[in-house]
Design an enzyme around this catalytic site. Structure first.
Site, mmCIF file in Angstrom:
data_model
loop_
_atom_site.group_PDB
_atom_site.id
_atom_site.type_symbol
_atom_site.label_atom_id
_atom_site.label_comp_id
_atom_site.label_asym_id
_atom_site.label_seq_id
_atom_site.Cartn_x
_atom_site.Cartn_y
_atom_site.Cartn_z
ATOM 1 N N HIS A 42 -2.724 -0.758 -0.412
ATOM 2 C CA HIS A 42 -1.343 -1.743 0.408
ATOM 3 C C HIS A 42 -0.979 -2.846 -0.549
ATOM 4 O O HIS A 42 -0.194 -2.917 -0.926
ATOM 5 C CB HIS A 42 -1.953 -1.605 1.557
ATOM 6 C CG HIS A 42 -2.359 -1.021 1.801
ATOM 7 N ND1 HIS A 42 -2.046 0.504 2.142
ATOM 8 C CD2 HIS A 42 -3.618 -0.276 2.340
ATOM 9 C CE1 HIS A 42 -2.964 1.990 2.478
ATOM 10 N NE2 HIS A 42 -3.992 0.956 2.726
HETATM 11 O O1 RIB Z 1 -2.389 -1.292 6.195
HETATM 12 C C1 RIB Z 1 -2.642 -2.304 5.117
HETATM 13 C C2 RIB Z 1 -3.321 -3.491 5.153
HETATM 14 O O2 RIB Z 1 -3.429 -4.177 6.561
HETATM 15 C C3 RIB Z 1 -3.041 -4.503 4.369
HETATM 16 O O3 RIB Z 1 -2.779 -5.515 4.068
HETATM 17 C C4 RIB Z 1 -4.736 -4.829 4.619
HETATM 18 O O4 RIB Z 1 -5.713 -5.719 3.449
HETATM 19 C C5 RIB Z 1 -4.808 -4.893 5.856
HETATM 20 O O5 RIB Z 1 -4.715 -6.130 6.019
#
Ligand code: RIB
Ligand code: CA
Length: 312
Positions: free
Chosen positions: A239
Site C-alpha cells: 500500500h
Molecule cells: O490500508 C492501508 C493503509 O493503512 C497503509 O497506510 C497501512 O500502513 C495502514 O496505515
C-alpha cells in the site's frame, strides 16, 4: 549522465510495516531529499510510531532527518490501531532503541514552517490517517497549498474496504480528516486500495528476495517476518510503497480527476470513499504499471551504486 532534479519530500507516516518499506525506498531514491518525517497515530500509538520512525532512520544512518510528532488522536474518537496486521510494536523486526529524539516542534507547526520556507518546492507524501494534514488545514490556512504536490495512500474508492466492507484503514481511522483533505481544494494523487491491491508479494517471492544492501535487507526481513507471524498469510500488499513509488515516478500510475466523498456520519459506512462528481481535484489512481512499481521495489534490493533514475 543527465542530472536528475532533486525532489524535496516530507513524509507523514504511522510506521507500520508497509510504511517502513516505503520510507526505506525513499531513503534509497538518491534524487529524494527527505526533509523530515511527521508521525501520526494509526497502525500503532503515536509514541510507538515515532520510535519506529527514529529507529528506522538510525538504522539507515540518516539521523540528520528530523522526526516531528503529530497527533495521537483523530479529530473525533480515537484510533483503532492495527496490531493484528503490524504487531504490537508496529514492525516485524526489533530495531535497536533509537538514541535520537524527535524535534520539539510538533508536526503541524513543522510542516507549516517547512512548506512556508520553500513554497512550491516540497512534495508531501501521506501514508497514515490524515489527521496531521487536516489540522494543518485548520491551523494554517493556505499552508497545504504551498506543497508542490500531495500524494495520499488511503481510501477504497467504490471498492470494498480492508477494515470494514466499506472503509480502508487510513480513512476509517480518521474519516473527518480524510473528508477535510479530499474536499480542501488542494489537488492530490490518491493511491487507494483498488490501486494498491494490484501490487503484492507472496510468501515464496519474499523468501526468494536477494537484498544486496542494508536497507533492502531490512525490508526483506520485515516482509519475511510478517509472513512468519501467521501461516495463513498469503500476500503482503504494498500500500504505502506504491504511494512512495508514485511520488518518485508519477508515470507508473494513471489517474482520473474526480471529486471524492468520505462518509463521516453513517456508522455502518464510516470512512467509505466514493466518487461524488466529475471532474475534480482528487487524482484517483485507476491504472498501475506493476512492472514499473516492481522495478523500483527491486532497486531497494540492488547493490549500493548509482542513482535510481526518476521521471518526476
Ligand atoms: O490500508 C492501508 C493503509 O493503512 C497503509 O497506510 C497501512 O500502513 C495502514 O496505515
Ligand atoms: Ca501507513
Amino acid at each position: 549522465m543527465t542530472d536528475i532534479p532533486v525532489k524535496k519530500v516530507m513524509i507523514d507516516t504511522d510506521p507500520g510495516v508497509d510504511d517502513a518499506i516505503a520510507i526505506l525506498m525513499a531513503l534509497r531514491f538518491s534524487s529524494f531529499q527527505v526533509l523530515g518525517l511527521t508521525t501520526v497515530g494509526g497502525n500503532v500509538p503515536l509514541a510507538r510510531g515515532t520510535r519506529n520512525a527514529l529507529a528506522l532512520l538510525e538504522y539507515a544512518g540518516r539521523t540528520e532527518i528530523p522526526v516531528s510528532r503529530g497527533s495521537a488522536l483523530p479529530i473525533r474518537g480515537q484510533y483503532g490501531y492495527s496490531f493484528p496486521v503490524h504487531g504490537a510494536s508496529g514492525l516485524t523486526r526489533r530495531l535497536p532503541n533509537p538514541s535520537s529524539r524527535p524535534i520539539d516542534q510538533r508536526a503541524v507547526d513543522f510542516l507549516a514552517g517547512e512548506l512556508g520556507k520553500q513554497p512550491g518546492e516540497i512534495l508531501l507524501i501521506a501514508l497514515g490517517p490524515l489527521t496531521n494534514l487536516a489540522n494543518l488545514l485548520t491551523r494554517y490556512p493556505g499552508s497545504l497549498e504551498q506543497a508542490s504536490g500531495l500524494v495520499v495512500m488511503g481510501g477504497a474508492v467504490d471498492v470494498p474496504g480492508n477494515v470494514t466492507g466499506h472503509a480502508e484503514f487510513n480513512f476509517y481511522s480518521d474519516p473527518e480528516a480524510a473528508k477535510m483533505v479530499l474536499s480542501s481544494g488542494v489537488p492530490l494523487t490518491l493511491i487507494d486500495l483498488a490501486a494498491s491491491r494490484q501490487v503484492a508479494i507472496d510468501r515464496q517471492a519474499a523468501r526468494e528476495l536477494k537484498p544486496r544492501n542494508n536497507l533492502g535487507g531490512l525490508a526483506a526481513q520485515l516482509l519475511n517476518n510478517w509472513f512468519r507471524r501467521d501461516p495463513g498469510r498469503q500476500r503482503f500488499f504494498f500500500h504505502d510503497p506504491l504511494a512512495m513509488a508514485a511520488a518518485f515516478d508519477s508515470t507508473i500510475v494513471n489517474t482520473q480527476n474526480v471529486q471524492v466523498a468520505v462518509e463521516t456520519a453513517d456508522p455502518v459506512r464510516l470512512g467509505e470513499s466514493r466518487i461524488s462528481g466529475r471532474p475534480g481535484l482528487v487524482g484517483v489512481v485507476r491504472q498501475v504499471d506493476q512492472d514499473g512499481f516492481f522495478r523500483l521495489f527491486d532497486d531497494l534490493m540492488s547493490p549500493d551504486q548509482g542513482a535510481i533514475q526518476g521521471h518526476g
